[in-house]
Scaffold this active site. Structure first.
Site, PDB file in Angstrom:
ATOM      1  N   SER A  66       0.322  -7.107  -1.170  1.00 54.85           N
ATOM      2  CA  SER A  66       1.415  -6.373  -2.083  1.00 54.85           C
ATOM      3  C   SER A  66       2.909  -6.441  -1.678  1.00 54.85           C
ATOM      4  O   SER A  66       2.959  -6.221  -0.403  1.00 54.85           O
ATOM      5  CB  SER A  66       0.778  -5.113  -2.084  1.00 54.85           C
ATOM      6  N   GLY A  67       3.589  -6.710  -2.676  1.00 53.04           N
ATOM      7  CA  GLY A  67       5.213  -6.921  -2.388  1.00 53.04           C
ATOM      8  C   GLY A  67       5.646  -8.244  -1.844  1.00 53.04           C
ATOM      9  O   GLY A  67       6.744  -8.430  -1.719  1.00 53.04           O
ATOM     10  N   THR A  81       3.452 -11.412  -8.533  1.00 55.40           N
ATOM     11  CA  THR A  81       3.989 -11.350  -9.994  1.00 55.40           C
ATOM     12  C   THR A  81       5.198 -12.331 -10.465  1.00 55.40           C
ATOM     13  O   THR A  81       5.130 -12.757 -11.490  1.00 55.40           O
ATOM     14  CB  THR A  81       4.076 -10.160 -10.313  1.00 55.40           C
ATOM     15  N   ASN A 127       2.912  -1.176  -0.908  1.00 50.92           N
ATOM     16  CA  ASN A 127       3.544  -1.533  -2.084  1.00 50.92           C
ATOM     17  C   ASN A 127       3.328  -0.571  -3.211  1.00 50.92           C
ATOM     18  O   ASN A 127       2.422  -0.040  -3.334  1.00 50.92           O
ATOM     19  CB  ASN A 127       3.095  -2.770  -2.678  1.00 50.92           C
ATOM     20  N   SER A 183       1.381  -2.264  -6.935  1.00 50.32           N
ATOM     21  CA  SER A 183       0.525  -3.088  -6.338  1.00 50.32           C
ATOM     22  C   SER A 183      -0.560  -3.409  -7.620  1.00 50.32           C
ATOM     23  O   SER A 183      -0.942  -2.342  -8.083  1.00 50.32           O
ATOM     24  CB  SER A 183      -0.365  -2.692  -5.151  1.00 50.32           C
ATOM     25  N   SER A 184      -0.819  -4.555  -7.735  1.00 50.07           N
ATOM     26  CA  SER A 184      -1.844  -4.997  -8.796  1.00 50.07           C
ATOM     27  C   SER A 184      -3.155  -4.618  -8.159  1.00 50.07           C
ATOM     28  O   SER A 184      -3.690  -5.275  -7.389  1.00 50.07           O
ATOM     29  CB  SER A 184      -1.849  -6.519  -9.338  1.00 50.07           C
ATOM     30  N   GLY A 225      -4.079  -9.921  -2.369  1.00 50.78           N
ATOM     31  CA  GLY A 225      -4.501 -10.930  -0.913  1.00 50.78           C
ATOM     32  C   GLY A 225      -5.051  -9.809  -0.026  1.00 50.78           C
ATOM     33  O   GLY A 225      -5.662  -8.735  -0.178  1.00 50.78           O
ATOM     34  N   GLU A 246      -6.121  -7.511   2.855  1.00 53.00           N
ATOM     35  CA  GLU A 246      -5.733  -6.208   3.223  1.00 53.00           C
ATOM     36  C   GLU A 246      -6.584  -5.814   4.725  1.00 53.00           C
ATOM     37  O   GLU A 246      -7.790  -6.104   4.704  1.00 53.00           O
ATOM     38  CB  GLU A 246      -5.962  -5.239   2.109  1.00 53.00           C
TER      39      GLU A 246
END
Length: 1529
Positions: A158-159, A163, A209, A212-213, A437, A439
């Site tokens: 995340s981050g 995107t 993040n 985060s998706s 990704g 984690e």
């Protein structure tokens, strides 16, 4: 990634560090297996030799763009290379065909603009700098060429920028295959517009993040058989459903819940919402707001995005009603009922939320309550209804909430896909996967377990792809790779998903037993996997377990696994929502089959997760994958911060280090033959001196060093792990020995130099001592001689003094007597002369003052008269300016200028008046002083005369002896008094003279200032005259334009007197030109089609019949003319025959004055057909460029709009009333305009180029001819660009392709290579020579030739400069020398071609010239920022200089780029420009506009004598063209 054992004292190595991950140092001591390393931070570390990795000191200072080019492919080398490139804002790096993207956390718009897309379009992978566009280009070309679908997998935590990377990919794919979508929006735009909606319902705040998706997104971009985008679809995978009900602090639930709670007050009142802390699904975490994010604005933006993607207002209301219902549903609590294992609604608050939920879902509240706390069991005998205990009721509530939210999210995705539009027949797609990704947090739960399971699957796919790429590389180089092992993670996947013994299977089994707990589940895992090497049981926990993933060990807490995995498909829930009165809610739950509705059916989130993942992997396996690994450089989300430990962890999680391990299992080090020989040629100098092939030379060096296991391919040397370090150690040893020899020689030279210096010093000391003794002896002798000389001189002095005293006394007596007599004589003469001078000066002053007064009066009179004339002209100009609105700005400027001049004249008048007053006062004072002095002098003279007369009388009357002495004494006293008075008068006269001189100086200075002011006034009057002339010219032009417009309007109205025919006539377009720059848009259509359209305007319905005033003979003449000009008529005395022939015939036939004629269209169509038939023949194009420019120049000087004299009579009269108006009127009334035409006999002299009153067809023909000229000019320019473009490509590629042969010690090969390099530039020069020769032979006007070559040189500048910025191998010292030599060839060509045909074309190469000058500069590190930006490269922008400075590498002398201080200054300025939204694009754009106007051509061409042109043989014998013969004779 094993360390090399070839470590010696002095080697530079990498050592593991707990804070910096890896830190470099130098080996100071080796003790067995222990290595002592002196680190760069000053500390000393002791490590085992297996934990130390060699460092490449010869790596480029800016890093390498592909990790496979690293000499040592290991973890610290990869990290250092990424850090080096990130510091230079190079955020993209390749690892083979994998792209690593480091998030810069700042805007870099120059990397993603249209110019950058144009550069990567069609470029092969690796040809340009690493970029996300290069990956998209490879995928698109593979799809087009091979017909196979491709996928691009974007991963990262995340981050990391997944995107944004996905957006850039879709932008580039839309650029390659873009086609307008619905309502003017492209598919790419529609997909991007759906992002806010998906982010609102699928993104949430996590630990790392804020956005985060929490789902995987696979965007399928569909293409048709022509490679154009035909549709798109968004496939979502693995939505984190458990987050709806359970969140941990400090995370948040999905954004949509908080957006709805922050909605306007009327919306919250409608849905009965309040603060997020009042809802159970949101208050499990204390984080309700995000820094820098306003949820109210985000709510409005989300509603706007829903409107964009096509979600109606009713559907939006239903969506947010469902979201509010989920929040209220989470606040429904249960307590124990009266019966055993039963539950009821806890309190009134829970019942309020229950009723609110039922109201929002539009279902029955009692039915909703029963669906939550009761279950219906259908048996063959009866239907049994049982109640649930509170714990089971809570599970039922959460299952309903997760099911509703999941169905809502699926509906949104389907709605967005329907809005975008899909192509069902598309067979080629490019998929872009954006998925979370790997984690690993401090506390990891079921969500992290599913995410890491996904990444394990993707990593297996990634490993297979990397191993496949390795195999392809080895096969391409034809080396043996059969013994290389494949790194696989199948054991981890078996541990998680294998049936029946996998973790997911055991979890499903535990969920199906009501009495199972997280402790029993953990114990089951411990028992089942106690021998599995990938499963680890923590020592201090009873409910945790650790899995050894590819990215490291992750410990999971099993406490919430059972609750988060349960997802019952409850039949009561299905029936309840299917029966909802809201069609939207009922549509989310369509009726299910009868069998499935009989009872509640258990469904596992883990199992569904596994099925979706399997579907995703099947999709990816059917495509050709490409990988992009996004990396987040720091956790504070700020630019220019590179955290090594964070990066290393992400590289492990992203599988980059796993790919390196796969490479290390084979041949991690690969070098081309040139690079290998250039680096290790010193190990075997005899090989370089010999004439060996590169491959044989590499093998001889390796054999000499005793290397085993290496492979030599077709173009590269493949080395096993550790062999590069061993070769570097041998090379360091050879270089060390050479260095010691050099040191020995240098020390000998230094000692010998010191000896010579000492000997010279001793000799110098001896000479100085001897000199001192000699000087002392000399000084003593000199003193003795001086004493004798002093005595002699003193005695002589005394004698001389006595003589001079006596002589002086005698002279004094003589002088006194003579002076007395002379003074008496002088006194008398002086008095007489003084009186004469005073009279002369006074008379001169009076005459001079009178003259000056007359001169000033004349000047004042002239100024007044000129002011009166200027005001009269101003009034006339104002009257003229009121009639022309287009010249309002010029009038205002002129009025301001006149006011300014008037103001200055008034100031000058005041100054002159004041000065005259002061001068008059001064003159009056001087006159009074002179009068008083004259009176005093006259009185003194009278008194002197009276006294003399009295004295003489007294002398005569008195006795001579007795009265003699007293009379003398009395007369002397009077004379003395008179003399004193005269002296006083003289002094006062001198003072008056001084005052007069000062007044005269002041007067002269004032006169000088007046003269300067008069000159300025004259200058301003000249400027006023120029402005008047300019206004006159502009008025003439505007009147002509108005006349043409009026003629066009009158002709259009005349064609349809009722006004109805205008709407029925076909429309056409006249190419508009702007008066500011004279440029026209270079249209892309064909000439014939563009020009034939215009003819439809002036062809009425009766045009099909022959024109009444033309007889058959004249039509035959026109046919013959059209046939004649279709051939190449050549040139006569440097003039194009066809242009002159057309002009003379049209002028003789009076076609310009005809109301209707078709001859113009036929001429244009005839010329266009000839040019279109041979559009690639520069000779034909140059021929017609010469003809059209000449004909257009003749028309420009001849035609004028009819009725121009009657349109603005008042303006004409106003202009002619002034001097300049009379001049222009005289020119218009010259004899050339007085030639009259009598019937059809002739036109007088053709060489007079008289002006003709042109009608509408003639004016339209002129516009058509202008468009045709611009088209022909563009064709010859573009043909020349096409001719030299491949040659420029060869020049760009030449340094890279031929650098392999430029190896030290091979002089012959170097000479051949240099000749081959310069041959490309000579080819370009030959092409330019041919073009110039063709245009000269066809007598193209030099003005157009200059414009062509100016744009061609600009094209060369753009191509060379952009290639320099995009290709690092081109940004080298040797390439700078090569390009400089090529520019020298072009400069010599410009000199030979002369300024007449080239002009300022050489100045267009200023960008590449300054860039090349920077590349070949030897002292770059010594240059300051101002010297680089203002002296060396003033034309280049900071972005361009920064890119050149960071990409520069010296492959010849090993010099470095500019200093780090200069780089820092450039980066600071670039960041300021970025913050100020200044465009930071560093690429140049090619200008393809038309750089001239018709007036420019007319002014540049000399007067054309059309009468001197001989007619062609085809029409010479025709009687209808006899007028041509008569005039040619």
């Amino acid at each position: 990634m094993s360390a090399s054992v070839n470590i010696i004292v002095g080697s530079h190595v990498w050592v593991e560090d707990p804070t910096e991950a890896w830190i470099d140092g130098e080996v100071s001591k080796i003790s067995g297996e222990e290595v002592h390393v002196r680190l760069t931070n000053g500390k000393t570390a002791i490590k085992t030799i297996s934990k130390v990795f060699p460092k490449d000191n010869e790596a480029p200072p800016g890093g390498v763009d592909d990790m496979t080019k690293l000499s040592y492919l290991h973890e610290p080398g990869v990290l250092h290379n990424l850090a080096t490139r990130y510091e230079l804002n190079e955020i993209y790096t390749y690892t083979g065909n994998i792209l690593i993207a480091v998030n810069p956390f700042q805007r870099l718009p120059h990397l993603y603009d249209t110019h950058m897309m144009e550069q990567y379009k069609g470029a092969t992978f690796g040809e340009l700098s690493p970029h996300v566009f290069a990956v998209a280009e490879v995928a698109y070309r593979a799809m087009i060429n091979e017909g196979k679908s491709n996928s691009i997998l974007v991963s990262g935590e995340s981050g990391a920028g997944k995107t944004e990377t996905t957006k850039m990919l879709m932008r580039y794919l839309a650029y390659l295959g873009g086609r307008s979508g619905v309502e003017g929006r492209t598919v790419e735009q529609q997909v991007l517009e759906s992002n806010p909606v998906l982010e609102a319902f699928g993104n949430a705040k996590t630990v790392r993040n804020n956005n985060s998706s929490r789902f995987g997104k696979f965007v399928e971009i569909q293409f048709d058989n022509k490679g154009r985008i035909s549709g798109a679809a968004i496939r979502t995978y693995l939505l984190e459903r458990s987050r709806v009900c359970q969140i941990s602090d400090p995370e948040r639930n999905y954004h949509c819940f908080y957006l709805l709670c922050a909605a306007p007050t009327e919306v919250k009142e409608k849905y009965k919402l309040g603060n997020p802390s009042s809802f159970h699904y949101l208050n499990q975490s204390k984080c309700y707001e995000l820094d820098g994010v306003d949820d109210t604005n985000e709510y409005i933006a989300t509603r706007r995005a829903m409107d964009v993607v096509g979600i109606s207002e009713e559907e939006q209301e239903a969506i947010f009603r469902v979201v509010a219902a989920i929040l209220h549903l989470g606040n429904v609590e249960f307590s124990k009922g009266e019966e055993i294992d039963s539950s009821v609604i806890k309190d009134e608050k829970s019942r309020f939320h229950l009723s609110t939920t039922a109201e929002l879902l539009q279902c029955d509240a009692k039915s909703l309550e029963d669906a939550l706390i009761k279950r219906v069991m259908i048996t063959p005998e009866e239907v049994i209804t049982r109640t649930l205990d509170p714990v089971a009721a809570v599970g039922s509530r959460d299952a309903l909430a997760k099911t509703i939210y999941s169905r809502l999210f699926d509906w949104l995705v389907e709605k967005i896909n329907n809005s975008i539009g899909q192509d069902p027949i598309s067979k080629s797609i490019i998929g872009v996967l954006d998925i979370y990704g790997f984690e690993s947090f401090k506390f990891n739960s079921f969500e992290q377990f599913c995410i890491n399971f996904t990444n394990e699957k993707l990593q297996q796919h990634f490993n297979q792809h990397v191993f496949k790429m390795e195999q392809e590389e080895y096969s391409k180089e034809e080396i043996d790779w059969s013994y290389i092992e494949f790194v696989d993670n199948q054991d981890v996947l078996d541990l998680i998903e294998k049936k029946p013994g996998g973790i997911i299977a055991l979890l499903d089994e535990a969920c199906m037993f009501p009495k199972s707990t997280h402790e029993t589940f953990a114990q089951k895992l411990y028992q089942t996997f106690n021998k599995n090497k990938r499963f680890i049981k923590p020592k201090l926990s009873r409910t945790s377990f650790t899995i050894s993933h590819y990215a490291g060990e992750v410990t999971y807490l099993a406490d919430m696994f059972l609750d988060k995995n349960k997802d019952y498909v409850v039949a009561e829930h299905q029936d309840l929502l299917t029966a909802s009165r809201c069609s939207f809610v009922a549509g989310l739950f369509p009726p299910s089959s009868q069998e499935s509705s009989k009872s509640s059916k258990f469904s596992s989130i883990g199992s569904r997760f596994k099925l979706q993942l399997q579907s995703l992997m099947e999709t990816l396996s059917s495509t050709e994958p490409h990988y992009i690994r996004c990396v987040k450089p720091n956790n504070v989300l700020k630019p220019a911060i590179f955290e090594n430990l964070n990066i290393i962890q992400q590289l492990r999680c992203g599988g980059v280090l796993e790919a390196i391990r796969i490479s290390c299992a084979g041949y991690p080090t690969r070098r081309t033959f040139y690079e290998f020989l250039n680096r290790f040629g010193v190990l075997a100098p005899e090989v370089l001196d010999g004439n060996f092939d590169d491959k044989v030379a590499c093998q001889k060096i390796l054999d000499k060093m005793g290397m085993k296991g290496y492979q030599i391919g077709k173009t590269k040397v493949f080395l096993r792990a550790g062999q590069m370090a061993e070769l570097d150690a041998r090379r360091a040893e050879v270089l060390g020995n050479a260095a010691r020899i050099i040191q020995r020689q240098i020390r000998t030279h230094v000692a010998r130099k010191e000896f010579f210096e000492l000997r010279q010093a001793a000799v110098c000391l001896q000479s100085n001592l001897r000199g001192i003794l000699s000087r002392k002896l000399y000084e003593q002798l000199r003193r003795n001689a001086a004493a004798l000389k002093i005595e002699k001189n003193f005695k002589g002095f005394l004698a001389r003094k006595s003589y001079i005293t006596a002589r002086s006394s005698a002279i004094t007596l003589q002088t006194g007597l003579r002076a007395m007599k002379a003074r008496k004589e002088f006194r008398f003469r002086k008095q007489t002369k003084a009186a004469i001078l005073i009279q002369a000066h006074l008379r001169g002053h009076i005459a001079h003052s009178y003259y000056k007064g007359l001169q000033k009066a004349a000047i004042v009179t002239q100024c007044g008269w000129r002011r009166r004339v200027a005001r009269r002209e101003l009034r006339k100009l104002k009257m003229a300016a009121r009639e022309t609105g287009a010249l309002q700005d010029a009038k205002n400027k002129l009025e301001k200028r006149v006011e300014e001049l008037t103001w200055r004249l008034q100031i000058e008048k005041r100054l002159r008046t004041d000065l005259e007053e002061e001068k008059a006062q001064d003159i009056a004072k001087l006159k009074d002083a002179v009068r008083s002095m004259q009176i005093q002098v006259e009185e003194a003279n009278a008194m002197v005369l009276k006294e003399r007369e009295a004295a003489w009388k007294a002398i005569e009357e008195a006795p001579p002896v007795i009265k003699e002495t007293p009379v003398i004494i009395q007369d002397t006293l009077k004379m003395n008094s008179l003399i004193a008075e005269v002296s006083k008068l003289k002094e006062s006269l001198l003072l008056e003279r001084k005052d007069k001189e000062e007044a005269r100086k002041a007067q002269s200075e004032a006169e000088t200032r007046n003269i300067e002011l008069v000159k300025k006034v004259d200058d301003y009057q000249g400027k006023v005259v120029q402005l008047q002339e300019m206004i006159q010219r502009l008025e003439d032009k505007i009147s002509n334009a108005e006349s043409e417009n009026q003629v066009l309007r009158q002709q259009a109205l005349a064609a349809s007197p009722t006004g109805k025919a205008l709407s029925a006539r076909p429309k056409t377009t006249i190419i508009q030109r702007t008066p500011e720059n004279g440029k026209a848009i270079n249209g892309g259509g064909k000439i014939g089609s563009d020009l034939t359209l215009v003819s439809n305007i002036r062809e009425p319905e009766s045009e099909g019949k022959p024109q009444k005033h033309l007889n058959e003979k004249q039509q035959e003449n026109q046919e013959l003319l059209i046939k004649c000009i279709s051939q190449d008529l050549g040139f006569s005395r440097g003039k194009p025959v066809a242009a002159c022939l057309i002009y003379k015939c049209l002028l003789h036939w009076r076609s310009f004055e005809a109301e209707r004629t078709s001859v113009f269209d036929r001429i244009i169509q005839s010329i266009a057909s000839v040019v279109e038939a041979q559009d690639d023949n520069n000779i034909i194009i140059a021929y017609w460029l010469s003809n059209t420019s000449t004909l257009l120049s003749l028309l420009q000087r001849t035609l004028k709009a009819s009725g121009a004299a009657s349109l603005t009579p008042q303006r004409r009269r106003t202009a002619s009333s002034s001097m300049f108006g009379r001049m222009s009127q005289g020119l218009r009334a010259s004899p050339q305009s007085a030639v009259s035409v009598q019937n059809n006999r002739g036109i007088g002299r053709l060489d007079d180029l008289r002006q003709v009153e042109a009608k509408y067809p003639a004016l339209l023909f002129k516009q058509q001819l202008t468009a045709f000229l611009e088209k022909v000019y563009g064709m010859i320019r573009d043909n020349l660009k096409k001719e030299i473009s491949p040659l420029l490509g060869l020049c760009i590629q030449a340094p890279r392709t031929s650098r392999q042969s430029l190896v030290k010690g091979r002089a012959r090969a170097n000479a051949v290579a240099q000749q081959a390099l310069i041959a490309h530039w000579q080819s370009i020069v030959n092409g330019l020579n041919n073009a110039l020769k063709i245009m000269k032979e066809n007598y193209v006007p030099p003005f157009l030739v200059r414009k062509v070559f100016t744009q061609i040189f600009s094209f060369i500048n753009v191509q060379l400069f952009n290639s320099l910025l995009l290709r690092r191998e081109c940004c080298s010292f040797s390439n700078g020398e090569y390009v400089k030599a090529g520019l020298g060839e072009l400069e010599r060509w410009c000199i030979e071609a002369t300024d007449e045909y080239v002009g300022s074309a050489w100045e267009e190469l200023k960008h590449i010239g300054q860039a090349v000058g920077f590349l070949v500069l030897h002292q770059k590190p010594k240059k300051t920022f101002n010297e680089v930006t203002k002296e060396l490269c003033p034309v280049l922008s900071i972005q361009q200089l920064y890119r050149i400075s960071t990409m520069y590498w010296d492959d010849k002398y090993g010099t470095h780029s500019v200093s780090s201080e200069v780089i820092t200054n450039m980066r600071a300025i670039m960041s300021e420009d970025t913050n100020n939204a200044v465009s930071s694009s560093f690429l140049l754009d090619d200008d393809s506009s038309i750089p001239f106007s018709v007036d420019d051509i007319s002014k540049s061409m000399q007067q054309i004598e059309v009468a001197d042109v001989e007619p062609p043989p085809m029409i010479r014998d025709n009687s209808g063209f006899g007028f041509l013969l008569a005039r040619s004779k």
